[in-house]
Design a protein around this motif. Structure first.
Motif, mmCIF file in Angstrom:
data_model
loop_
_atom_site.group_PDB
_atom_site.id
_atom_site.type_symbol
_atom_site.label_atom_id
_atom_site.label_comp_id
_atom_site.label_asym_id
_atom_site.label_seq_id
_atom_site.Cartn_x
_atom_site.Cartn_y
_atom_site.Cartn_z
ATOM 1 N N GLU A 47 14.393 75.050 63.463
ATOM 2 C CA GLU A 47 12.859 74.841 63.989
ATOM 3 C C GLU A 47 13.860 73.444 65.649
ATOM 4 N N GLU A 48 14.414 72.894 64.966
ATOM 5 C CA GLU A 48 15.178 71.526 66.576
ATOM 6 C C GLU A 48 15.399 72.513 66.789
ATOM 7 N N GLU A 51 13.325 74.577 69.102
ATOM 8 C CA GLU A 51 12.461 74.038 70.536
ATOM 9 C C GLU A 51 13.653 72.828 71.807
#
Length: 233
Positions: A47-48, A51
């Protein structure tokens, strides 16, 4: 490479499948496609990474049939085969769009920029720090290119301005030369008239001199004859 949606144009950057966005949504970002279940740590890392990818290569949005679609870049790692396919697609698109091999070519520049973005995407997935560093390199190159473009445009404007000034100066100089030639012609005519006048004056003076010399000679002859007659008496 992109997984084409209905309203998107071709790009060498690999994208996920388009996601339908609710127009009534409060403007939040659209969810990415759900990844397969995994442990908490790898999921958080992914998820990082997603982003960061969205900040580097923002999602594309378009409207089709009254519906809003959004497409984010893929977070799937690239394989050696993917890199080879990227190179083949780059060569193919350069040929199809008839990009120039040398000199300035906007088409070639766009395709290589897409290829570089795809390499940044691949590097970011494998190593975030490397991807961010490549992003800095890309932005620096774009800034340098923009500076050169601005310099080129300003130099073109300067050259045109100087050419116009030179043309105006040429016109002024031609007018000045024409004026001087006209003055020269007037002065030459004046000199010619003065020469004619001088010749007439000299001729008149010569005639007058000859007439006076003749008259003087006649007077001398008359006086001589008169003197001889007086002596004879």
């Amino acid at each position: 490479m992109e997984e084409n949606g209905g309203g998107t144009s071709f790009s060498l950057v690999r994208y996920n499948n388009p996601v339908l966005i609710d127009k009534q949504d409060d403007g939040g970002s659209s969810p990415r496609p759900k990844s397969a279940p995994a442990s908490a740590s790898p999921r958080e890392s992914r998820e990082e990474t997603e982003e960061i990818l969205d900040s580097i290569l923002p999602p594309r949005e378009w409207e089709e049939d009254g519906k809003l679609w959004r497409q984010s870049v893929s977070s799937t790692p690239a394989t050696r085969l993917d890199v080879m396919n990227l190179q083949e697609q780059l060569d193919l698109k350069l040929q199809q769009r008839q990009a120039r091999e040398t000199g300035i070519c906007q088409t070639r520049r766009e395709l290589y920029a897409q290829c570089f973005d795809e390499l940044i995407r691949q590097s970011t997935i494998n190593c975030t720090e490397r991807g961010l560093l490549l992003l800095r390199v890309r932005d620096e190159l774009r800034m340098t290119l923009h500076a050169y473009q601005t310099l080129y445009e300003s130099s073109i404007a300067f050259g045109i301005r100087k050419a116009l000034q030179a043309e105006q100066g040429k016109t002024d100089m031609e007018n000045y030369i024409a004026k001087l030639e006209e003055e020269k012609a007037g002065l030459e005519k004046e000199v010619s008239d003065l020469k004619i006048t001088c010749q007439m004056v000299e001729k008149r003076a010569q005639e007058q001199k000859l007439a006076e010399e003749k008259k003087h000679a006649e007077e001398i002859n008359f006086l001589k004859r008169t003197n001889q007659q007086l002596k004879a008496q």
